[in-house]
Enzyme design. Structure first.
Site, PDB file in Angstrom:
ATOM      1  N   LYS A  89     -32.553  75.263  74.563  1.00 42.89           N
ATOM      2  CA  LYS A  89     -32.615  75.267  76.020  1.00 42.89           C
ATOM      3  C   LYS A  89     -33.602  76.306  76.542  1.00 42.89           C
ATOM      4  O   LYS A  89     -34.263  76.090  77.556  1.00 42.89           O
ATOM      5  CB  LYS A  89     -31.222  75.518  76.606  1.00 42.89           C
ATOM      6  CG  LYS A  89     -30.250  74.369  76.371  1.00 42.89           C
ATOM      7  CD  LYS A  89     -28.898  74.639  77.014  1.00 42.89           C
ATOM      8  CE  LYS A  89     -27.958  73.458  76.811  1.00 42.89           C
ATOM      9  NZ  LYS A  89     -26.638  73.673  77.447  1.00 42.89           N
ATOM     10  N   LYS A 105     -28.232  64.676  81.210  1.00 37.57           N
ATOM     11  CA  LYS A 105     -28.364  64.768  82.660  1.00 37.57           C
ATOM     12  C   LYS A 105     -29.605  65.552  83.064  1.00 37.57           C
ATOM     13  O   LYS A 105     -30.122  65.377  84.168  1.00 37.57           O
ATOM     14  CB  LYS A 105     -27.118  65.451  83.251  1.00 37.57           C
ATOM     15  CG  LYS A 105     -25.873  64.620  83.204  1.00 37.57           C
ATOM     16  CD  LYS A 105     -24.689  65.339  83.830  1.00 37.57           C
ATOM     17  CE  LYS A 105     -24.187  66.454  82.954  1.00 37.57           C
ATOM     18  NZ  LYS A 105     -22.955  67.083  83.472  1.00 37.57           N
ATOM     19  N   LYS A 147     -30.451  62.776  72.470  1.00 35.25           N
ATOM     20  CA  LYS A 147     -29.177  62.521  73.136  1.00 35.25           C
ATOM     21  C   LYS A 147     -29.401  62.225  74.615  1.00 35.25           C
ATOM     22  O   LYS A 147     -30.261  62.818  75.264  1.00 35.25           O
ATOM     23  CB  LYS A 147     -28.282  63.761  72.974  1.00 35.25           C
ATOM     24  CG  LYS A 147     -26.852  63.567  73.431  1.00 35.25           C
ATOM     25  CD  LYS A 147     -26.048  64.832  73.145  1.00 35.25           C
ATOM     26  CE  LYS A 147     -24.612  64.704  73.636  1.00 35.25           C
ATOM     27  NZ  LYS A 147     -23.834  65.929  73.380  1.00 35.25           N
TER      28      LYS A 147
END
Length: 413
Positions: A182, A273, A270
């Site tokens: 991230k 969102k 994956k």
């Protein structure tokens, strides 16, 4: 006259004792059965009472084992209210929460504190928090069987996270793979301490409720192992000489193999969102037209025919979605796919299956958001029940670490 009066009194006493003896239930002891919520008392006769009442049959005490209510193992899980919930959230988590409601003592939270580890819109956070809670209920989570609450509504989450921060080595967090992934997507100036530290908050979320099982996919196993390590370290440091540790070490409740939904634009990534391309996901609130458009434009391969294969990630992903939407097994879908001409035949079938499956969820969602008082009451009740459990754990953690609490009598002076 005095003699007659005494005789009459004695007669009345004897009659009273006799009636009391005949009416008194044959219960001198009791068998106590405890559950997590109430105390049940099952009457039991002793030998002396049975001898005095030969016509009374003794109850079959051996059958009490089956009658005793069992304490269900506790489960906790949650989803971040960032953006709209998508098909991956539904199949990978929520659908399985719904299926297992009768098996566990459930606590499902909207983890809004985790949602601020990256830059966010305050207005969107507010809206997404309520929308996520409403989708929990619309998807089938029953507030009468499961506690639904917002993470930040129970302040013990943040408070315990700080205590655990002070018991967690820095090196443990530096090994977290998801932080590295991230952080690469953000500039060094926007990467927050919260993003680095959020696995400790996740550990606090889980440990607060003495959680037995945590539903996780393979990508979250590392965080659950960290939670177990933190619980063990805390217990060793602060509760080693106690009869029981402060925290329970949770176990993983592994989700089904086909529950991991991949991106519609990349079968190796994956569904997320946070992905910029909205075509990469099916949101639970997408309209039928939006669903059909996304399926029509989803990525496929150039191999002839539609079927499962280790080297066909997009085909495996779309067929896996079709399985769950239609309730078929992989073998059944494979047999059906043998009759398809190609993607042109399959994509409309997949789109129709998605629309049909999501329609009742969307209808229920609209009902819930129109009844704002109902949604508020569900979250309030859930937070109150969660607070009752969380506050006990937090108090035990504080006691173990040596904190004083309001009302304590000063000691050691």
């Amino acid at each position: 006259r005095g003699c007659c009066y005494q005789v009459m009194c004695m007669f009345m006493v004897v009659m009273t004792l006799s009636c009391t003896r005949s009416l008194r239930p044959l219960v001198l002891g009791s068998t106590t059965v405890r559950s997590s919520t109430r105390r049940h008392v099952i009457p039991r006769c002793n030998a002396a009472e049975l001898a005095a009442a030969p016509d009374t049959k003794a109850p079959d005490v051996s059958a009490l084992g089956d009658a005793r209510p069992k304490v269900k193992p506790r489960v906790l899980s949650g989803v971040q209210p960032t953006g709209s919930l998508h098909l991956g959230n539904y199949l990978g988590a929520i659908q399985q929460w719904v299926a297992n409601q009768e098996l566990y003592d459930n606590y499902f939270c909207v983890v809004d504190s985790h949602a601020i580890t990256a830059p966010h819109s305050p207005k969107e956070l507010t809206k997404s928090t309520y929308r996520t809670a409403a989708l929990y209920i619309a998807s089938g989570i029953d507030p009468k069987r499961s506690r639904i609450f917002v993470q930040s509504h129970v302040s013990a989450h943040s408070e315990l996270a700080w205590l655990l921060n002070c018991a967690t080595p820095m090196g443990w967090l530096e090994r977290m793979i998801q932080f590295k992934e991230k952080a690469q997507k953000q500039s060094s100036e926007s990467v927050s301490v919260g993003l680095f530290d959020y696995p400790v908050l996740m550990a606090a979320d889980i440990l607060l409720y003495q959680t037995a099982y945590v539903p996780v996919g393979e990508d979250q196993r590392q965080h659950l192992e960290l939670t177990r390590d933190i619980a063990r370290r805390f217990n060793d440091q602060y509760a080693k000489n106690k009869k029981r540790g402060v925290f329970v070490e949770p176990e993983a409740l592994i989700t089904k193999a086909n529950a991991r939904v991949m991106s519609l634009q990349d079968g190796t990534s994956k569904m997320s969102k946070s992905a910029e391309n909205d075509l990469s996901r099916i949101n639970l609130l997408d309209t039928p037209d939006e669903i059909r458009r996304k399926i029509k434009k989803c990525k496929t391969d150039s191999i002839k025919g539609v079927g499962y294969s280790p080297d066909r990630p997009e085909a495996n992903n779309l067929l896996g979605i079709y399985e769950t939407m239609t309730g078929q097994t992989q073998e059944q879908v494979a047999a059906e796919a043998a009759g398809w001409v190609g993607w042109g035949t399959f994509k409309p079938l997949l789109a129709d299956a998605l629309v049909a499956h999501l329609e009742p969820i969307q209808s229920r969602y609209k009902e819930i958001v129109q009844d704002k008082d109902y949604l508020a009451s569900v979250l309030r009740d859930g937070a109150e029940e969660a607070e009752a459990v969380a506050s006990r754990t937090l108090t035990n953690a504080k006691r173990a670490m040596g904190f004083t609490l309001p009302g304590d009598v000063p000691k050691g002076l």
